[in-house]
Design a protein around this motif. Structure first.
Motif, PDB file in Angstrom:
ATOM      1  N   GLU A  72     -17.471 -42.488  75.188  1.00 13.74           N
ATOM      2  CA  GLU A  72     -16.431 -42.633  74.169  1.00 13.74           C
ATOM      3  C   GLU A  72     -16.981 -42.762  72.753  1.00 13.74           C
ATOM      4  O   GLU A  72     -16.243 -42.587  71.782  1.00 13.74           O
ATOM      5  CB  GLU A  72     -15.567 -43.863  74.482  1.00 13.74           C
ATOM      6  CG  GLU A  72     -14.822 -43.746  75.813  1.00 13.74           C
ATOM      7  CD  GLU A  72     -13.998 -44.981  76.118  1.00 13.74           C
ATOM      8  OE1 GLU A  72     -14.071 -45.945  75.329  1.00 13.74           O
ATOM      9  OE2 GLU A  72     -13.295 -44.973  77.146  1.00 13.74           O
ATOM     10  N   ARG A  73     -18.256 -43.069  72.605  1.00  8.02           N
ATOM     11  CA  ARG A  73     -18.826 -43.275  71.270  1.00  8.02           C
ATOM     12  C   ARG A  73     -20.105 -42.461  71.136  1.00  8.02           C
ATOM     13  O   ARG A  73     -21.198 -42.934  71.436  1.00  8.02           O
ATOM     14  CB  ARG A  73     -19.117 -44.760  71.030  1.00  8.02           C
ATOM     15  CG  ARG A  73     -17.859 -45.608  70.986  1.00  8.02           C
ATOM     16  CD  ARG A  73     -18.165 -47.046  70.606  1.00  8.02           C
ATOM     17  NE  ARG A  73     -16.959 -47.820  70.447  1.00  8.02           N
ATOM     18  CZ  ARG A  73     -16.933 -49.086  70.026  1.00  8.02           C
ATOM     19  NH1 ARG A  73     -18.076 -49.708  69.753  1.00  8.02           N
ATOM     20  NH2 ARG A  73     -15.787 -49.721  69.890  1.00  8.02           N
ATOM     21  N   ASP A  74     -19.933 -41.221  70.679  1.00  2.00           N
ATOM     22  CA  ASP A  74     -21.074 -40.323  70.572  1.00  2.00           C
ATOM     23  C   ASP A  74     -21.640 -40.332  69.161  1.00  2.00           C
ATOM     24  O   ASP A  74     -21.317 -41.204  68.339  1.00  2.00           O
ATOM     25  CB  ASP A  74     -20.675 -38.907  71.001  1.00  2.00           C
ATOM     26  CG  ASP A  74     -19.544 -38.337  70.131  1.00  2.00           C
ATOM     27  OD1 ASP A  74     -19.173 -38.976  69.108  1.00  2.00           O
ATOM     28  OD2 ASP A  74     -19.038 -37.248  70.473  1.00  2.00           O
ATOM     29  N   PHE A  75     -22.473 -39.361  68.844  1.00  3.04           N
ATOM     30  CA  PHE A  75     -23.139 -39.321  67.543  1.00  3.04           C
ATOM     31  C   PHE A  75     -22.135 -39.282  66.397  1.00  3.04           C
ATOM     32  O   PHE A  75     -22.308 -39.982  65.379  1.00  3.04           O
ATOM     33  CB  PHE A  75     -24.065 -38.097  67.469  1.00  3.04           C
ATOM     34  CG  PHE A  75     -24.746 -37.939  66.145  1.00  3.04           C
ATOM     35  CD1 PHE A  75     -25.917 -38.628  65.858  1.00  3.04           C
ATOM     36  CD2 PHE A  75     -24.206 -37.118  65.175  1.00  3.04           C
ATOM     37  CE1 PHE A  75     -26.534 -38.505  64.620  1.00  3.04           C
ATOM     38  CE2 PHE A  75     -24.821 -36.985  63.922  1.00  3.04           C
ATOM     39  CZ  PHE A  75     -25.987 -37.675  63.657  1.00  3.04           C
ATOM     40  N   ASP A  76     -21.088 -38.465  66.526  1.00  2.75           N
ATOM     41  CA  ASP A  76     -20.115 -38.328  65.440  1.00  2.75           C
ATOM     42  C   ASP A  76     -19.426 -39.660  65.121  1.00  2.75           C
ATOM     43  O   ASP A  76     -19.148 -39.964  63.955  1.00  2.75           O
ATOM     44  CB  ASP A  76     -19.072 -37.276  65.788  1.00  2.75           C
ATOM     45  CG  ASP A  76     -19.633 -35.863  65.706  1.00  2.75           C
ATOM     46  OD1 ASP A  76     -20.603 -35.659  64.949  1.00  2.75           O
ATOM     47  OD2 ASP A  76     -19.111 -34.963  66.388  1.00  2.75           O
ATOM     48  N   HIS A  77     -19.157 -40.440  66.156  1.00  2.00           N
ATOM     49  CA  HIS A  77     -18.557 -41.760  65.927  1.00  2.00           C
ATOM     50  C   HIS A  77     -19.451 -42.617  65.050  1.00  2.00           C
ATOM     51  O   HIS A  77     -18.996 -43.204  64.055  1.00  2.00           O
ATOM     52  CB  HIS A  77     -18.305 -42.458  67.264  1.00  2.00           C
ATOM     53  CG  HIS A  77     -17.986 -43.915  67.130  1.00  2.00           C
ATOM     54  ND1 HIS A  77     -16.720 -44.379  66.865  1.00  2.00           N
ATOM     55  CD2 HIS A  77     -18.784 -45.037  67.210  1.00  2.00           C
ATOM     56  CE1 HIS A  77     -16.735 -45.701  66.783  1.00  2.00           C
ATOM     57  NE2 HIS A  77     -17.967 -46.121  66.996  1.00  2.00           N
ATOM     58  N   TRP A  78     -20.729 -42.688  65.402  1.00  2.00           N
ATOM     59  CA  TRP A  78     -21.637 -43.566  64.664  1.00  2.00           C
ATOM     60  C   TRP A  78     -21.985 -42.997  63.292  1.00  2.00           C
ATOM     61  O   TRP A  78     -22.271 -43.755  62.359  1.00  2.00           O
ATOM     62  CB  TRP A  78     -22.897 -43.825  65.485  1.00  2.00           C
ATOM     63  CG  TRP A  78     -22.613 -44.712  66.653  1.00  2.00           C
ATOM     64  CD1 TRP A  78     -22.548 -44.365  67.968  1.00  2.00           C
ATOM     65  CD2 TRP A  78     -22.303 -46.109  66.600  1.00  2.00           C
ATOM     66  NE1 TRP A  78     -22.215 -45.446  68.747  1.00  2.00           N
ATOM     67  CE2 TRP A  78     -22.068 -46.541  67.931  1.00  2.00           C
ATOM     68  CE3 TRP A  78     -22.205 -47.045  65.562  1.00  2.00           C
ATOM     69  CZ2 TRP A  78     -21.742 -47.850  68.246  1.00  2.00           C
ATOM     70  CZ3 TRP A  78     -21.877 -48.352  65.882  1.00  2.00           C
ATOM     71  CH2 TRP A  78     -21.654 -48.744  67.200  1.00  2.00           C
ATOM     72  N   LEU A  79     -21.927 -41.680  63.141  1.00  7.51           N
ATOM     73  CA  LEU A  79     -22.139 -41.086  61.818  1.00  7.51           C
ATOM     74  C   LEU A  79     -21.072 -41.559  60.837  1.00  7.51           C
ATOM     75  O   LEU A  79     -21.362 -41.843  59.675  1.00  7.51           O
ATOM     76  CB  LEU A  79     -22.132 -39.559  61.917  1.00  7.51           C
ATOM     77  CG  LEU A  79     -22.451 -38.800  60.619  1.00  7.51           C
ATOM     78  CD1 LEU A  79     -23.872 -39.079  60.160  1.00  7.51           C
ATOM     79  CD2 LEU A  79     -22.234 -37.300  60.819  1.00  7.51           C
ATOM     80  N   GLU A  80     -19.837 -41.684  61.324  1.00 11.38           N
ATOM     81  CA  GLU A  80     -18.764 -42.198  60.474  1.00 11.38           C
ATOM     82  C   GLU A  80     -18.975 -43.685  60.180  1.00 11.38           C
ATOM     83  O   GLU A  80     -18.746 -44.144  59.062  1.00 11.38           O
ATOM     84  CB  GLU A  80     -17.404 -41.973  61.152  1.00 11.38           C
ATOM     85  CG  GLU A  80     -16.964 -40.527  61.183  1.00 11.38           C
ATOM     86  CD  GLU A  80     -16.847 -39.940  59.782  1.00 11.38           C
ATOM     87  OE1 GLU A  80     -16.296 -40.632  58.893  1.00 11.38           O
ATOM     88  OE2 GLU A  80     -17.298 -38.806  59.576  1.00 11.38           O
ATOM     89  N   VAL A  81     -19.395 -44.436  61.186  1.00 11.20           N
ATOM     90  CA  VAL A  81     -19.648 -45.863  60.982  1.00 11.20           C
ATOM     91  C   VAL A  81     -20.695 -46.068  59.881  1.00 11.20           C
ATOM     92  O   VAL A  81     -20.564 -46.972  59.041  1.00 11.20           O
ATOM     93  CB  VAL A  81     -20.119 -46.524  62.299  1.00 11.20           C
ATOM     94  CG1 VAL A  81     -20.621 -47.943  62.040  1.00 11.20           C
ATOM     95  CG2 VAL A  81     -18.990 -46.534  63.321  1.00 11.20           C
TER      96      VAL A  81
END
Length: 278
Positions: A72-81
């Motif tokens: 549910e939390r891939d690279f794109d998620h953490w890039l936004e974070v």
């Protein structure tokens, strides 16, 4: 009244698969030695197609599934974070959030023995958790199994090496910042769609950083991917020279991967992520 406690929990046995040869060989090696082993793969959502294909082959050899973490939390998620800031050798938020945290959350507070695929001929540690409930063990180092032993395990299991080793020396994300210059050229040739996605990440970050801070973050340190490809002929010439030099140092008929691994030149950084590249 004396309070009694229940029986101590039996430790879980876990083994992380990176998609590379060493962790895959360790999984095969431990398959019958620890039947209750739990295998896991931290899926960043940015893996090479060859990696996913190899995981399927490995699952068939193991006879059990490899747990995929990060669904549910891939690279794109953490890039936004991280507000669009690309990871780098100086700020490796990808390793922290896509590799270490998912493992530690998955095992929770259970007592765990974690099997780490450091070979006997390597002088490094790999990732060792600081959580008190996770104990790391190093079977290859303890049993004296080196690179040749790893290759033998994979050959005898009938799965061989991942196909990306034909042009790349390490597992990891397709846009890994530890890639060599020639490997970026290889990505453009083998997976032009993924190369363009890496460029798109870089361009998006460049526009944001120019507007906000005037900084310029790139995947390959010192130049953008567009600039790197403009130097393609120079990079390939340096790589060819390094390959010829490495071939002379290595015994005849050695696997291509060994020549590639030894073919460093002035553009290359030998260090890599100790979590991703096992």
């Amino acid at each position: 009244m004396t309070q009694t406690t229940g029986p101590a929990l039996k430790p879980r046995h876990v083994l992380g698969i990176s998609g590379g040869k060493d962790s895959s060989a360790l999984a095969i090696y431990m398959r019958d030695r620890v039947p209750e082993m739990e295998y896991f793969f931290c899926d960043t959502g940015a893996e090479l197609p060859e990696t996913y294909e190899y995981l399927n082959r490995l699952e068939a050899a193991l006879g059990k599934p490899i747990m995929r973490l990060n669904a549910e939390r891939d690279f794109d998620h953490w890039l936004e974070v991280y507000q669009g800031t690309l990871p780098s050798p100086q700020m490796r938020w990808c390793t922290k959030n896509l590799k270490i945290k998912p493992l530690e959350q998955w095992v929770g507070d259970d007592p765990v023995t974690s099997y780490v695929a450091i070979r006997a001929d390597e002088n490094r540690l790999g990732y060792v958790s600081t959580k008190p409930n996770i104990q790391a063990v190093f079977p290859f180092r303890e049993e004296g199994i080196d690179k040749e032993g790893v290759n033998r395990i994979l050959d005898e299991a009938g799965i061989g090496l991942p196909d990306y080793y034909e042009w790349r020396t390490r597992s990891g994300c397709y846009f890994c910042f530890f890639q060599r210059k020639q490997e970026w050229v290889g990505l453009k040739d083998r997976h032009p769609d993924l190369f363009e996605k890496a460029v798109a990440y870089e361009e998006k970050v460049r526009h944001r950083d120019t507007a906000m801070r005037g900084r310029h973050y790139t995947w390959s340190q010192g130049e953008s991917l567009h600039e790197l490809i403009e130097r393609r002929e120079e990079i390939e010439a340096k790589h060819q020279t390094a390959m010829e030099r490495a071939a002379k140092r290595i015994k005849p008929n050695r696997p291509l991967l060994e020549v590639l691994s030894d073919a460093l030149n002035a553009d290359d950084d030998e260090a890599g992520c100790s979590v991703c590249h096992l």
